[in-house]
Every structure is written in C-alpha cells, then in structure tokens.
Design a protein around this motif. Structure first.
Motif, PDB file in Angstrom:
ATOM      1  N   LEU A 492       0.821  -1.216   0.000  1.00  0.00           N
ATOM      2  CA  LEU A 492       0.000   0.000   0.000  1.00  0.00           C
ATOM      3  C   LEU A 492       0.855   1.266   0.000  1.00  0.00           C
ATOM      4  O   LEU A 492       0.394   2.327   0.416  1.00  0.00           O
ATOM      5  CB  LEU A 492      -0.930   0.011   1.225  1.00  0.00           C
ATOM      6  CG  LEU A 492      -1.989  -1.090   1.288  1.00  0.00           C
ATOM      7  CD1 LEU A 492      -2.761  -1.002   2.616  1.00  0.00           C
ATOM      8  CD2 LEU A 492      -2.963  -0.989   0.120  1.00  0.00           C
ATOM      9  N   HIS A 493       2.094   1.144  -0.484  1.00  0.00           N
ATOM     10  CA  HIS A 493       3.015   2.270  -0.305  1.00  0.00           C
ATOM     11  C   HIS A 493       2.529   3.553  -0.975  1.00  0.00           C
ATOM     12  O   HIS A 493       2.696   4.645  -0.430  1.00  0.00           O
ATOM     13  CB  HIS A 493       4.429   1.903  -0.777  1.00  0.00           C
ATOM     14  CG  HIS A 493       4.605   1.873  -2.250  1.00  0.00           C
ATOM     15  ND1 HIS A 493       4.047   0.914  -3.067  1.00  0.00           N
ATOM     16  CD2 HIS A 493       5.304   2.690  -3.099  1.00  0.00           C
ATOM     17  CE1 HIS A 493       4.377   1.133  -4.312  1.00  0.00           C
ATOM     18  NE2 HIS A 493       5.142   2.213  -4.372  1.00  0.00           N
ATOM     19  N   LEU A 494       1.906   3.460  -2.133  1.00  0.00           N
ATOM     20  CA  LEU A 494       1.454   4.685  -2.804  1.00  0.00           C
ATOM     21  C   LEU A 494       0.312   5.348  -2.032  1.00  0.00           C
ATOM     22  O   LEU A 494       0.246   6.579  -1.932  1.00  0.00           O
ATOM     23  CB  LEU A 494       1.037   4.383  -4.239  1.00  0.00           C
ATOM     24  CG  LEU A 494       2.175   3.949  -5.176  1.00  0.00           C
ATOM     25  CD1 LEU A 494       1.653   3.686  -6.580  1.00  0.00           C
ATOM     26  CD2 LEU A 494       3.288   5.003  -5.203  1.00  0.00           C
ATOM     27  N   LYS A 495      -0.586   4.548  -1.461  1.00  0.00           N
ATOM     28  CA  LYS A 495      -1.648   5.111  -0.629  1.00  0.00           C
ATOM     29  C   LYS A 495      -1.061   5.739   0.631  1.00  0.00           C
ATOM     30  O   LYS A 495      -1.552   6.767   1.119  1.00  0.00           O
ATOM     31  CB  LYS A 495      -2.657   4.035  -0.260  1.00  0.00           C
ATOM     32  CG  LYS A 495      -3.543   3.592  -1.418  1.00  0.00           C
ATOM     33  CD  LYS A 495      -4.650   2.671  -0.950  1.00  0.00           C
ATOM     34  CE  LYS A 495      -5.578   2.314  -2.112  1.00  0.00           C
ATOM     35  NZ  LYS A 495      -6.690   1.423  -1.669  1.00  0.00           N
ATOM     36  N   TYR A 496       0.005   5.133   1.149  1.00  0.00           N
ATOM     37  CA  TYR A 496       0.650   5.708   2.335  1.00  0.00           C
ATOM     38  C   TYR A 496       1.367   7.013   2.001  1.00  0.00           C
ATOM     39  O   TYR A 496       1.458   7.910   2.842  1.00  0.00           O
ATOM     40  CB  TYR A 496       1.621   4.702   2.961  1.00  0.00           C
ATOM     41  CG  TYR A 496       0.989   3.908   4.091  1.00  0.00           C
ATOM     42  CD1 TYR A 496       0.913   4.445   5.379  1.00  0.00           C
ATOM     43  CD2 TYR A 496       0.447   2.651   3.873  1.00  0.00           C
ATOM     44  CE1 TYR A 496       0.328   3.743   6.416  1.00  0.00           C
ATOM     45  CE2 TYR A 496      -0.152   1.933   4.905  1.00  0.00           C
ATOM     46  CZ  TYR A 496      -0.202   2.486   6.171  1.00  0.00           C
ATOM     47  OH  TYR A 496      -0.795   1.793   7.200  1.00  0.00           O
ATOM     48  N   PHE A 497       1.893   7.125   0.777  1.00  0.00           N
ATOM     49  CA  PHE A 497       2.506   8.405   0.389  1.00  0.00           C
ATOM     50  C   PHE A 497       1.430   9.482   0.265  1.00  0.00           C
ATOM     51  O   PHE A 497       1.645  10.638   0.651  1.00  0.00           O
ATOM     52  CB  PHE A 497       3.292   8.255  -0.918  1.00  0.00           C
ATOM     53  CG  PHE A 497       4.699   7.804  -0.700  1.00  0.00           C
ATOM     54  CD1 PHE A 497       5.656   8.688  -0.229  1.00  0.00           C
ATOM     55  CD2 PHE A 497       5.063   6.490  -0.933  1.00  0.00           C
ATOM     56  CE1 PHE A 497       6.967   8.279   0.001  1.00  0.00           C
ATOM     57  CE2 PHE A 497       6.367   6.065  -0.712  1.00  0.00           C
ATOM     58  CZ  PHE A 497       7.319   6.952  -0.239  1.00  0.00           C
ATOM     59  N   ASN A 498       0.267   9.119  -0.260  1.00  0.00           N
ATOM     60  CA  ASN A 498      -0.842  10.073  -0.315  1.00  0.00           C
ATOM     61  C   ASN A 498      -1.245  10.488   1.092  1.00  0.00           C
ATOM     62  O   ASN A 498      -1.458  11.675   1.377  1.00  0.00           O
ATOM     63  CB  ASN A 498      -2.021   9.431  -1.048  1.00  0.00           C
ATOM     64  CG  ASN A 498      -3.180  10.384  -1.240  1.00  0.00           C
ATOM     65  OD1 ASN A 498      -3.971  10.624  -0.328  1.00  0.00           O
ATOM     66  ND2 ASN A 498      -3.283  10.941  -2.441  1.00  0.00           N
ATOM     67  N   PHE A 499      -1.325   9.518   1.991  1.00  0.00           N
ATOM     68  CA  PHE A 499      -1.634   9.767   3.405  1.00  0.00           C
ATOM     69  C   PHE A 499      -0.584  10.675   4.034  1.00  0.00           C
ATOM     70  O   PHE A 499      -0.910  11.615   4.782  1.00  0.00           O
ATOM     71  CB  PHE A 499      -1.724   8.423   4.124  1.00  0.00           C
ATOM     72  CG  PHE A 499      -1.636   8.477   5.621  1.00  0.00           C
ATOM     73  CD1 PHE A 499      -2.637   9.081   6.381  1.00  0.00           C
ATOM     74  CD2 PHE A 499      -0.560   7.906   6.286  1.00  0.00           C
ATOM     75  CE1 PHE A 499      -2.548   9.118   7.771  1.00  0.00           C
ATOM     76  CE2 PHE A 499      -0.466   7.933   7.659  1.00  0.00           C
ATOM     77  CZ  PHE A 499      -1.470   8.546   8.416  1.00  0.00           C
ATOM     78  N   SER A 500       0.701  10.410   3.719  1.00  0.00           N
ATOM     79  CA  SER A 500       1.793  11.217   4.278  1.00  0.00           C
ATOM     80  C   SER A 500       1.683  12.670   3.826  1.00  0.00           C
ATOM     81  O   SER A 500       1.892  13.607   4.620  1.00  0.00           O
ATOM     82  CB  SER A 500       3.149  10.654   3.856  1.00  0.00           C
ATOM     83  OG  SER A 500       3.279   9.316   4.266  1.00  0.00           O
ATOM     84  N   GLY A 501       1.338  12.883   2.543  1.00  0.00           N
ATOM     85  CA  GLY A 501       1.156  14.237   2.040  1.00  0.00           C
ATOM     86  C   GLY A 501       0.021  14.949   2.762  1.00  0.00           C
ATOM     87  O   GLY A 501       0.125  16.138   3.096  1.00  0.00           O
ATOM     88  N   ARG A 502      -1.063  14.218   2.996  1.00  0.00           N
ATOM     89  CA  ARG A 502      -2.188  14.811   3.726  1.00  0.00           C
ATOM     90  C   ARG A 502      -1.777  15.183   5.155  1.00  0.00           C
ATOM     91  O   ARG A 502      -2.143  16.253   5.663  1.00  0.00           O
ATOM     92  CB  ARG A 502      -3.368  13.841   3.760  1.00  0.00           C
ATOM     93  CG  ARG A 502      -4.105  13.705   2.435  1.00  0.00           C
ATOM     94  CD  ARG A 502      -5.373  12.867   2.565  1.00  0.00           C
ATOM     95  NE  ARG A 502      -6.181  12.943   1.354  1.00  0.00           N
ATOM     96  CZ  ARG A 502      -7.446  12.534   1.266  1.00  0.00           C
ATOM     97  NH1 ARG A 502      -8.035  11.984   2.325  1.00  0.00           N
ATOM     98  NH2 ARG A 502      -8.120  12.652   0.136  1.00  0.00           N
ATOM     99  N   MET A 503      -1.026  14.311   5.813  1.00  0.00           N
ATOM    100  CA  MET A 503      -0.625  14.577   7.192  1.00  0.00           C
ATOM    101  C   MET A 503       0.277  15.802   7.295  1.00  0.00           C
ATOM    102  O   MET A 503       0.110  16.630   8.198  1.00  0.00           O
ATOM    103  CB  MET A 503       0.082  13.351   7.787  1.00  0.00           C
ATOM    104  CG  MET A 503      -0.846  12.211   8.150  1.00  0.00           C
ATOM    105  SD  MET A 503      -2.105  12.650   9.393  1.00  0.00           S
ATOM    106  CE  MET A 503      -1.073  13.209  10.754  1.00  0.00           C
TER     107      MET A 503
END
Length: 769
Positions: A492-503
C-alpha cells in the motif's frame, strides 16, 4: 389674516411609526392627548423627543420647529419604566448638554457629564437579559447620542471638546464599567454615534474612534442578517447596517493601493476593514439560503437570498476592484524591490488585505482561481522575507473551523496509531478535512487542541520512522527525509505516500511543529524543479563525492576509460542487484570528458527523480488535497525556501530559553515570588535540553517550539496551584497550556517530582486534557 400651515409628521414608538397631521399652531399638549387616544399611554407618562430635545407641552409645533415629514420619538417617563434612576441620570445629562448648546455656563460641565455616563453604565444590571437590555436602551430612547453629537457640532467655544471627551469616555466606560457579556449590548449605541458623526466627515477623528470601537464589537457580536429589526432581533445589528462601513473602508483602501508607494496603507484602516468584513463573510458562508460558491448574477429563487442580494453583489464588486488595485500595487512593489527602496515600508497591512481578499474569493464562483492567478504573477513582491512567504502560503489552506459539527471526527487506539490514523485520513473525502479535526484516543477522557497536537507529532514520527520503508533519512542530517525507492516492498506504499502528504499538509494547516523536515531533493520535486548535483549533497554524500570527482577529473584520465564507466546505474532491490540503463544503449556507451556532464545529470535524475516519481506524485496529490485548491500545490512550494518549511514543520532547533519560557508564563494561586515558583525555574534551568523538552511537552503537548519561540504559541502558559496532596506528581491541562502542582514544602521534593515527568516516557503522557 395669517393661516397656520398644515404639517404631516411621524411619531415613533416601540418600533412602530404613527402618522399625524396637525396645524403648526397646535400645541404639543394637544398632540399628547391624541397619542393617548391611540396608544392608551397617559399624557403624564409621555415624552416627545425631537432632535435630541424634549418638547414642552405649552409650546406650539411651530415654536418647536417641527418640520413637514419630521420624525419624533415617543418614550415613556420614569413612572412607567423599571429603571427610573437610569432615566433620571440620562435626563440630567441631556439637560446639561442642552444648556451648553444654548450657550449657558455650567460649572464643571465635562466632569458632571462624565460622572453621569459612568454612573449610568455602572448601575446597569450585571446579568445579561431583558433588564440589562432595557436599561441600556434608555440611552437611545432619550436620543442621548444625537444630543452629544449636536454638542460636538456646536460652534460655541469649548463645546466640541466637551462632547468629544464625553463620547470617548462612553466608549471607554463600556469596557471598564460593564462585564464582557454586556459590552456587546452597547453596539447599537456606538453604531448610532457612527451614523451621526459620519454625516460630519468620514475622516473625523472622533468618527474614526467610534468606528474602530464598533468594529471591535463586530469581532464577537452575533450578527443576524435581517432587513429590519423586529421584536425577536431588536438587540442585533443587521448586515445592512454593517455594509456601509465595509464599502467606506474598501473605497479608502482601494485609493491607497492605487497611490502606492506615495501613500502607505494605514494599519488602523486595514484592521477596521477586517473587523467589519469578517461578520459579513461569516454570515454569507454560513447562511442556508446560499449555494456556494455564489454565481453572479444571482438567481431570485430564495426569499432569504433576496434579503441580502444587494450586499452580496456589492461585495463582489469590491473584491474585483480591490484585486485589480492590489495587482497594480504589487507590480509597483516589485519595482521598489528592484530599486532597493522597500526597507522603510511596513508590508503587514498589504498582507492582511490579501488575506481578506482571499477569504472573499472563496465565496464567489471562479474568484479564487482569479485571485491566485494574479498572485502567482506577483510572487517576487510577495516573497521578500520569511514572514511574507509564510503569510502567502498559509492563505492557501482552508480556515480551520471551530464548530465541532464541521470537523472530521476520529477515535484512535494508541496501540494501532498508524494504521487507524491511515484509515481515518487516507479514506476521507478531501473536503471533509478542510474544516479541521476532532480526535480522541480510545479509553481516554482527554480531548481538544492538546491531544490533537500530540497525535500530529506521534503520527508524523511513525510515518518517517526508519523501521517503515516509506522514507529515507539523510546521512548528513537525520531530521531530513526523502522518498525511498524501495518502498514498493509495502503493497500500500502509494496510498501511504498520499496519506503522508495529507498529514504534512494538515500539520501545516493546524500550525503544529512535528519535528520532521524534507530533504532538498524532495522539496524541489514538490515545487516542480529539476535536481542538480549540489542538491544531493545531504541525501547521498557518497554519490555526490563520486560525481564531483568525475566532473573535476582530468580529461585525459577519464578519456582513457580508467574508471570503466558506462551509462548504467546499479540498483539493489530485495537483496539482488540489477543494471538500469540511463539512456538507450547505455551499456555500450562509455563515459568520457565530452559526455560526463550528461552522465552525471542522468545518474542523479534516475536516482532521485525517476525511481521515486510515483511516490512523489502521490505525496503531492495528498498534500494538494488539503489546500483550498489542488492546483496550488506546486505554487505552494515555489513560494518558499527550504529553510522556510524547515521552520514551519520543525520549529526552533535551538535549546529552549528558560528566560523566554518564564516571560510567557502566568500564575494562578501562586505569585511569581512564591518559593515554589522560584524553585521551579531554578530546577528547570538546570535540566538538560531533552528534559526541558519533555517538561514542555507534558505541559503543552508542544514538542517543537515555533521559530518565534514561546511568542509563537497560541496562548500564554499558566502554572496553577493544585489542592492535591504533596505526594502527587504535577498534572497538566494541555489544551489550556496549564501545569498544576501542589505547594511542595521543599525544593528537593519538587525536584524529585519534576524529574519524574521530565523522563521521556512520562513527559509524553498527558494530564487531564
């Protein structure tokens, strides 16, 4: 034979107007009798006020100078009111003022008027309600504002000064004599002063003071958008009454923008503009009759919309005009910067105007894009220093809502911190995160800003933890991170990068320093820039030195193929190595003195751009989701220096200044010279930098101070005396920046207690809330 002229006039009473016709020779007494027949109010209990003066019963309408279509005010006398003392005080004051207007001498007139005003306000019922409202309405019912303004306009020597001092005293006494809950009830009185004084001149100093006082009240007053006052909203000030001030200030500021740099914006005018504009925007953005953003021209579908159609459309025209003038002003600012003549100019008023224009733009369809299009052209004028750059990019975020109903709610299990936070944030609609966040930890009572700050710090540290494969820490600066090309091991690394950007976007939006900073190569890619050799110095010192050596090597040596290099990069994946060609046919292309620059550029691009392009793209998408407009994502990073975002995300990297800490701390139950307070600061001063951070985190949930130090926090800090037994440890209320401890009997005992909460695992555990 002379004939009396026929008059038609109005008598206002209880929000209604009665129409009368009479001869100019008729007496006031006869008018009182006709009023009694209509209203039932005994003549003896009636007062008729005209132009601030009480009409004498025996005089004729002509002698009272009643004009055709005049408006008279009917008020009840002291016998009919629940506040006879207040009526008497104001009546006495008006009597003194009237004598001054007639040129009569009154001993200690100013002192007496000021005393009457203070007494009137000090005798107001302290509990907000009908009684207090009725008491304060007496000032208006007696036409006291008009009487005092007439004194201000009087040509008789000394009267203007007496009136000015008296009116200013009223403005000050509203604050000193009344509790906060009642100060807003004076807003209609201050509004009346403004209306009367504005007729004299819009730049009259007394008018400007009254306008600023009213603007301050507008910051917190409950504004209701109504066309007229009814019984149910008689205490309110309508948007229709506020808008003329917005228009007046907008016109003035537009003129100032047009004349820059010869005329500089006044801080007070800009502040007044902001104070009057905010309630107008609040009502427009929260009014159920509107569909947002508003499309002009407005459709006449909703009755509620029709009530404020004129103000809505006028505000849009104000926005268009001021934005055009601001564009021209910024253009001239750029010339000032080029000529190096900008040092003496205070830029803060212009930044504030931009902030308000940005807020208005969100109300109208297409206006926000228009706003940012202009600002993107004038980036140089807006990015002159850190404060300006920070101000600019913070406008790109939505305004955090304080209304609980508009916030994104989360309930997080600490043991599943990262995974549950990911579920709440990554799967949320971007729009739902724009209002703010309300969160709590499972099985914990604590809620509020302190807990939210803790959550931000913990989640961001978990995201960038080196046990996770998402990001790589720079060898030369372990605070800095860039995307890990090997992050693909996480499905899920790409979804986690999206999550990281949001955070990261949410942390910036909520102004929380999380102790994480981005490496230069990552920062530049988010801004859409290319990467050079110097940019990779911290991210990969080994590659930097190798490339530097290749570029500086003697041409003959490199042309001899001594390095045996081709256009290939060796990549390690899951324990195995593979060769990646940097260009077509790269395996057979030898690096020489002519193509070495191309080789280095391609090597850096493949290592830091191509290999992580998807990761950067998803991070940027997540970050853009938090901005008001996804299209602003690159402009956000282009408007900043790397050091700027360091300060915004990490805060001050310096050791905590105990002097600054102490200067921003207040006490409740203790005095600054009590032994316990003296001991406390001595103990803290001796602590290690990490222990100080742990104490501060326990106290406030702030782990990293803003770059301004304690001045940059949302509130001052407080130390409270608790009634707990001295065996208890200190506790904290992080939302209110409050530390509590009992009066320990000795410095030794206090030091033992503080040393416990100064430990890392304790300092990160919070108090009540």
């Amino acid at each position: 034979m002379a004939f009396a002229s026929r008059l038609q006039f109005f008598v206002r009473t209880n929000g209604k107007s009665l129409v009368f016709q009479a001869n100019s020779s008729d007496t006031v007494q006869s008018l009182h009798e006709r009023i009694q027949l209509i209203t039932g109010i005994p003549v003896i209990e009636q007062w008729l006020i005209y132009r601030g003066k009480k009409l004498q019963c025996e005089k004729s309408l002509a002698e009272c100078a009643i004009q055709n279509d005049a408006s008279l005010d009917l008020v009840g006398r002291m016998q009919s009111t629940g506040h006879p003392q207040a009526w008497r005080i104001i009546d006495d004051m008006i009597s003194i003022v009237r004598r001054l207007c007639e040129g009569k001498t009154v001993n200690d007139a100013l002192k007496t008027i000021r005393t009457k005003i203070s007494k009137y306000l000090s005798t107001t019922p302290k509990k907000d309600g009908d009684s207090a409202t009725g008491h304060l309405q007496i000032f208006m019912s007696c036409s006291a504002p008009e009487v005092l303004v007439n004194l201000y306009m009087s040509p008789i020597r000394g009267n203007k000064e007496h009136a000015e001092e008296s009116i200013r005293h009223f403005l000050e006494s509203c604050i000193t004599e009344l509790p906060k809950s009642l100060q807003l009830r004076c807003a209609p009185i201050v509004l009346e002063f403004c209306k009367l004084l504005r007729r004299i001149a819009s730049d009259d100093p007394l008018y400007l003071s009254c306008r600023s006082s009213l603007g301050s009240m507008m910051e917190v007053i409950k504004v209701q958008w109504v066309l007229e006052h009814t019984e149910s909203v008689k205490r309110a000030i309508s948007i229709k009454e506020i808008f003329p001030f917005v228009k007046e200030l907008a016109d003035k500021l537009s003129e100032v923008l047009e004349l820059f740099p010869h005329t500089i914006a006044s801080v007070s005018d800009v502040n007044d503009f902001t104070m009057f504009l905010r309630p107008l925007r609040t009502v427009m953005s929260g009014y159920k009759g509107f569909k947002h953003p508003i499309s002009l021209p407005m459709e006449n579908e909703h009755h509620n919309v029709l009530l404020c159609k004129e103000a809505v459309e006028s505000l849009y025209h104000i926005f268009v005009d001021m934005l055009k003038k601001m564009d021209e002003c910024l253009f001239r600012m750029e010339h000032c910067l080029s000529a190096n003549i900008s040092g003496e100019i205070d830029w803060s008023p212009y930044l504030t105007i931009l902030k308000e224009l940005n807020a208005i733009s969100k109300l109208y369809l297409g206006s926000e894009k228009e706003f940012w299009t202009i600002l993107s052209k004038r980036k140089r004028a807006l990015c002159m220093d850190f404060e300006s750059r920070r101000h600019l990019v913070m406008m790109m975020f939505p305004e955090v809502k304080k209304d609980f109903e508009e916030q994104h709610e989360m309930l997080i299990d600490r043991s599943q911190l990262l995974s549950e936070s990911f579920e709440y944030i990554a799967n949320a609609e971007a729009e739902s995160l724009h209002g703010g966040i309300f969160m709590e930890f499972k099985n914990e009572e604590a809620t509020g800003p302190g807990v939210l700050r803790e959550w931000f710090v913990l989640v961001c540290q978990a995201i960038f933890n080196q046990q996770n494969p998402l990001f790589v820490a720079c060898p030369n600066d372990r605070r800095r991170f860039y995307p890990n090309p090997a992050s693909t091991v996480e499905p899920l690394h790409l979804k986690y990068f999206n999550f990281s950007g949001r955070m990261i976007g949410l942390a910036l939006m909520h102004k929380v320093q999380v102790g994480i900073v981005l490496d230069r190569v990552f920062f530049l890619q988010l801004g859409g820039y290319s990467i050079s050799l110097e940019d990779i110095r911290d991210a990969d010192p080994y590659m930097y030195n190798s490339c530097k050596q290749i570029l500086e090597m003697d041409a003959e040596v490199i042309d001899s193929d001594a390095l045996r290099l081709t256009f290939v990069r060796e990549v390690e994946e899951l324990g195995s190595r593979r060769a990646v060609e940097l260009r077509d046919g790269g395996k057979g292309m030898v690096v020489n003195s002519k193509n070495r620059n191309d080789y280095v550029d391609r090597l850096i691009n493949d290592r830091f751009v191509t290999s992580v392009s998807q990761q950067v793209s998803h991070f940027a998408q997540g970050f853009g989701d938090i901005l008001s407009d996804l299209g602003l994502q690159k402009f956000f990073f282009q408007s900043l220096e790397l050091e700027d975002i360091d300060q915004m995300l990490h805060g001050s990297g310096n050791d905590i200044s105990v002097k600054d800490w102490k200067a921003h701390t207040e006490y409740n139950g203790y005095k600054f010279n009590d032994p316990q307070i003296v001991w406390f600061w001595k103990i803290v001063r001796k602590m290690s930098p990490q222990q100080k951070k742990n104490i501060l985190f326990f106290w406030t949930s702030v782990k990293y101070l803003p770059v301004e130090g304690f001045r940059g926090l949302a509130s001052r800090l407080y130390i409270y005396k608790s009634m707990e037994d001295i065996s208890h440890l200190p506790s904290s209320h992080t939302c209110f920046y409050r530390l509590c401890f009992p009066p320990y009997p000795s410095m030794t005992i206090m030091e033992q207690r503080l040393s416990i909460i100064a430990q890392e695992h304790v300092g990160c555990s919070f108090g009540t809330y």
